[in-house]
Design an enzyme around this catalytic site. Structure first.
Site, PDB file in Angstrom:
ATOM      1  N   GLU A  94       0.823  -1.208   0.000  1.00 27.01           N
ATOM      2  CA  GLU A  94       0.000   0.000   0.000  1.00 27.01           C
ATOM      3  C   GLU A  94       0.860   1.263   0.000  1.00 27.01           C
ATOM      4  OE1 GLU A  94      -4.074  -1.705   1.821  1.00 27.01           O
ATOM      5  OE2 GLU A  94      -2.651  -1.005   3.305  1.00 27.01           O
ATOM      6  N   CYS A 107       3.403   8.347   1.374  1.00 25.53           N
ATOM      7  CA  CYS A 107       3.938   7.364   2.311  1.00 25.53           C
ATOM      8  C   CYS A 107       4.118   6.057   1.541  1.00 25.53           C
ATOM      9  CB  CYS A 107       2.938   7.217   3.456  1.00 25.53           C
ATOM     10  SG  CYS A 107       3.410   5.986   4.649  1.00 25.53           S
ATOM     11  N   CYS A 114       6.509  -7.500   6.815  1.00 23.88           N
ATOM     12  CA  CYS A 114       7.612  -6.993   7.632  1.00 23.88           C
ATOM     13  C   CYS A 114       8.063  -8.102   8.574  1.00 23.88           C
ATOM     14  CB  CYS A 114       7.135  -5.779   8.444  1.00 23.88           C
ATOM     15  SG  CYS A 114       8.470  -4.881   9.260  1.00 23.88           S
ATOM     16  N   CYS A 118       6.548  -5.669  15.472  1.00 17.42           N
ATOM     17  CA  CYS A 118       6.201  -4.670  16.491  1.00 17.42           C
ATOM     18  C   CYS A 118       4.761  -4.941  16.913  1.00 17.42           C
ATOM     19  CB  CYS A 118       6.340  -3.257  15.937  1.00 17.42           C
ATOM     20  SG  CYS A 118       8.050  -2.895  15.441  1.00 17.42           S
ATOM     21  N   CYS A 121       1.569  -2.879  15.463  1.00 14.55           N
ATOM     22  CA  CYS A 121       1.517  -2.554  14.038  1.00 14.55           C
ATOM     23  C   CYS A 121       0.803  -3.663  13.268  1.00 14.55           C
ATOM     24  CB  CYS A 121       2.928  -2.376  13.495  1.00 14.55           C
ATOM     25  SG  CYS A 121       2.962  -1.969  11.731  1.00 14.55           S
ATOM     26  N   CYS A 341      -1.206   5.479   9.962  1.00 13.95           N
ATOM     27  CA  CYS A 341       0.018   4.769  10.383  1.00 13.95           C
ATOM     28  C   CYS A 341      -0.328   3.430  11.004  1.00 13.95           C
ATOM     29  CB  CYS A 341       0.764   5.539  11.456  1.00 13.95           C
ATOM     30  SG  CYS A 341       1.244   7.168  11.019  1.00 13.95           S
TER      31      CYS A 341
HETATM   32  N1  SAH Z   1       9.445   0.002   9.846  1.00 11.92           N
HETATM   33  C1  SAH Z   1       9.575   1.437   9.838  1.00 11.92           C
HETATM   34  C2  SAH Z   1       8.573   2.149   8.961  1.00 11.92           C
HETATM   35  C3  SAH Z   1       7.123   1.729   9.012  1.00 11.92           C
HETATM   36  S1  SAH Z   1       6.081   2.231  10.332  1.00 11.92           S
HETATM   37  C4  SAH Z   1       9.517   1.962  11.246  1.00 11.92           C
HETATM   38  O1  SAH Z   1       9.299   1.181  12.150  1.00 11.92           O
HETATM   39  O2  SAH Z   1       9.769   3.142  11.455  1.00 11.92           O
HETATM   40  C5  SAH Z   1       5.807   3.943  10.276  1.00 11.92           C
HETATM   41  C6  SAH Z   1       5.410   4.491  11.662  1.00 11.92           C
HETATM   42  O3  SAH Z   1       4.075   4.123  12.030  1.00 11.92           O
HETATM   43  C7  SAH Z   1       6.317   3.956  12.738  1.00 11.92           C
HETATM   44  O4  SAH Z   1       6.692   4.938  13.641  1.00 11.92           O
HETATM   45  C8  SAH Z   1       5.425   2.941  13.387  1.00 11.92           C
HETATM   46  O5  SAH Z   1       5.883   2.608  14.634  1.00 11.92           O
HETATM   47  C9  SAH Z   1       4.090   3.641  13.360  1.00 11.92           C
HETATM   48  N2  SAH Z   1       2.962   2.747  13.626  1.00 11.92           N
HETATM   49  C10 SAH Z   1       2.915   1.424  13.416  1.00 11.92           C
HETATM   50  N3  SAH Z   1       1.727   0.928  13.786  1.00 11.92           N
HETATM   51  C11 SAH Z   1       1.000   1.960  14.244  1.00 11.92           C
HETATM   52  C12 SAH Z   1      -0.352   2.084  14.722  1.00 11.92           C
HETATM   53  N4  SAH Z   1      -1.154   1.033  14.809  1.00 11.92           N
HETATM   54  N5  SAH Z   1      -0.781   3.298  15.074  1.00 11.92           N
HETATM   55  C13 SAH Z   1       0.028   4.371  14.940  1.00 11.92           C
HETATM   56  N6  SAH Z   1       1.285   4.315  14.484  1.00 11.92           N
HETATM   57  C14 SAH Z   1       1.771   3.130  14.141  1.00 11.92           C
END
Ligand code: SAH
Length: 368
Positions: A94, A107, A114, A118, A121, A341
């Protein structure tokens, strides 16, 4: 046997020059073709009128211009747009466009899925499928420019690119660095390095290497002020703890970028959002070239986390500001189309608009 054609999308300038050198052509051919691709948005050799007819037909024989295909487009009530691009059949990645008054941010994704897992996410839930090629990474920017069109003055609508979509860009270093090169090259997309942001969860050795290979803006997903909590939220922290990560960040800020690094901090109700945690975070940041961007958690099906209340987010920010740490709250955009995000999941599971050939139609995909 016919040889595979070279996809000229995704070749940074040096490689493009090497390609033309092999054909016995002058290096400036590389710049010409890059301008057609990235400045004019042309993906057809026959339209590249400043190349001789014979070169055009030779290129059509030995090279190709190939970007992924848009399979789903969604538009949010706030004008955020999300495209799903088809990858290997059932998979998708996406790309999200977020229009603002003075800029338009795209974005982009760097991987299908991935590996990092985390806990907050949604991309993590689908696991890891594969790295995107450089052509697939910059193809997202090319497609967005094509879909959005150009401003009447010829300017592009995508002014900023952030690697905050699906995947961990530093885990796909080999293909991401040439993409950064094309994004910032004057003959590529020509974006200033400050308008290209790589976001990482903290692959420290790769971060150190990044500083040797390029100098774009950096965002780091911190999310916790101490190792015990960060180990749970961002498991890569067990390998590269906060102290090690921050050392690499300060080095990047001082020696490479010359400006502040953004630390992303997702606000999870009752997990990492207390004033005491804000004070701990302020201690890590104080006097350092770091600013904090607080991201209200965006929920997705199956998660047990909740978004912090607005008052808690504001209080957290206040504590940081009082301690002299720059802090902003990210406005959530596109959440009605799961484009915010952490909501990008690469599943075709929505009643939505699907592109078939050149036509957009309304269909139900996997209706439940
Ligand atoms: N892997 C990279 C880039 C992708 S995530 C990274 O970790 O930075 C982009 C941003 O969105 C990151 O800061 C991530 O932690 C945040 N993010 C992930 N899941 C989220 C969620 N459910 N709500 C808000 N932000 C989130």
């Amino acid at each position: 046997m016919t040889e595979a054609r070279t996809n000229l999308f995704g070749l940074p300038r040096q490689q493009m020059e090497a390609f033309f050198a092999e054909l016995g052509e002058k290096p400036f051919r590389a710049r010409q073709i890059m301008q057609w691709l990235y400045r004019q948005g042309v993906d057809d050799f026959s339209a590249m009128t400043d190349l001789s007819k014979s070169l055009r037909s030779r290129l059509a024989d030995i090279a190709e211009l190939h970007v992924p295909e848009i399979i789903v487009e969604q538009r949010s009530s706030d004008d955020t747009r999300k495209w799903m691009l088809g990858m290997d059949g059932a998979q998708g990645i996406e790309t999200v466009f977020i229009p603002e008054t003075a800029r338009g941010t795209l974005c982009i994704s760097s991987q299908v899925g991935c590996v990092l897992d985390c806990s907050f996410c949604s991309t993590a839930q689908q696991g890891f499928n594969r790295n995107l090629s450089t052509a697939e990474i910059i193809g997202q920017v090319w497609l967005a420019n094509r879909e959005l069109g150009y401003r009447p003055d010829g300017d592009r609508i995508v002014t900023n690119v952030v690697f905050m979509g699906m995947g961990e860009p530093l885990a796909n270093y080999r293909n991401v660095v040439p993409a950064l090169d094309i994004l910032t090259d004057d003959f590529g997309f020509g974006l200033s390095r400050r308008r290209v942001t790589l976001s990482t969860s903290g692959l420290v050795p790769m971060l150190e290497r990044l500083g040797e290979d390029c100098n774009v803006a950096l965002a780091v997903s911190l999310h916790a002020p101490d190792n015990a909590l960060r180990n749970q939220l961002v498991p890569i922290n067990r390998k590269h703890p906060i102290e090690e990560l921050l050392d690499a960040c300060w080095h990047y800020a001082d020696e490479v970028y010359g400006r502040f690094i953004t630390f992303e901090y997702v606000m999870l109700d009752g997990v990492n959002d207390s004033p005491a945690q804000a004070r701990d975070l302020a201690r890590l940041m104080r006097g350092r070239p770091g600013k904090v961007n607080l991201i209200p958690f965006n929920p997705f099906p199956g998660t047990h986390y909740r978004r912090s209340p607005v008052a808690a987010i504001e209080k957290f920010r206040e504590v940081l500001l009082q301690a002299g740490v720059r802090a902003t709250i990210r406005k959530t955009r596109g959440d009605d189309i799961d484009a915010a995000c952490g909501q990008l999941a690469g599943r075709v599971n929505d009643r939505t608009r699907v592109r078939l050939g050149k036509k957009m139609i309304q269909i139900a995909v996997n209706p439940s």
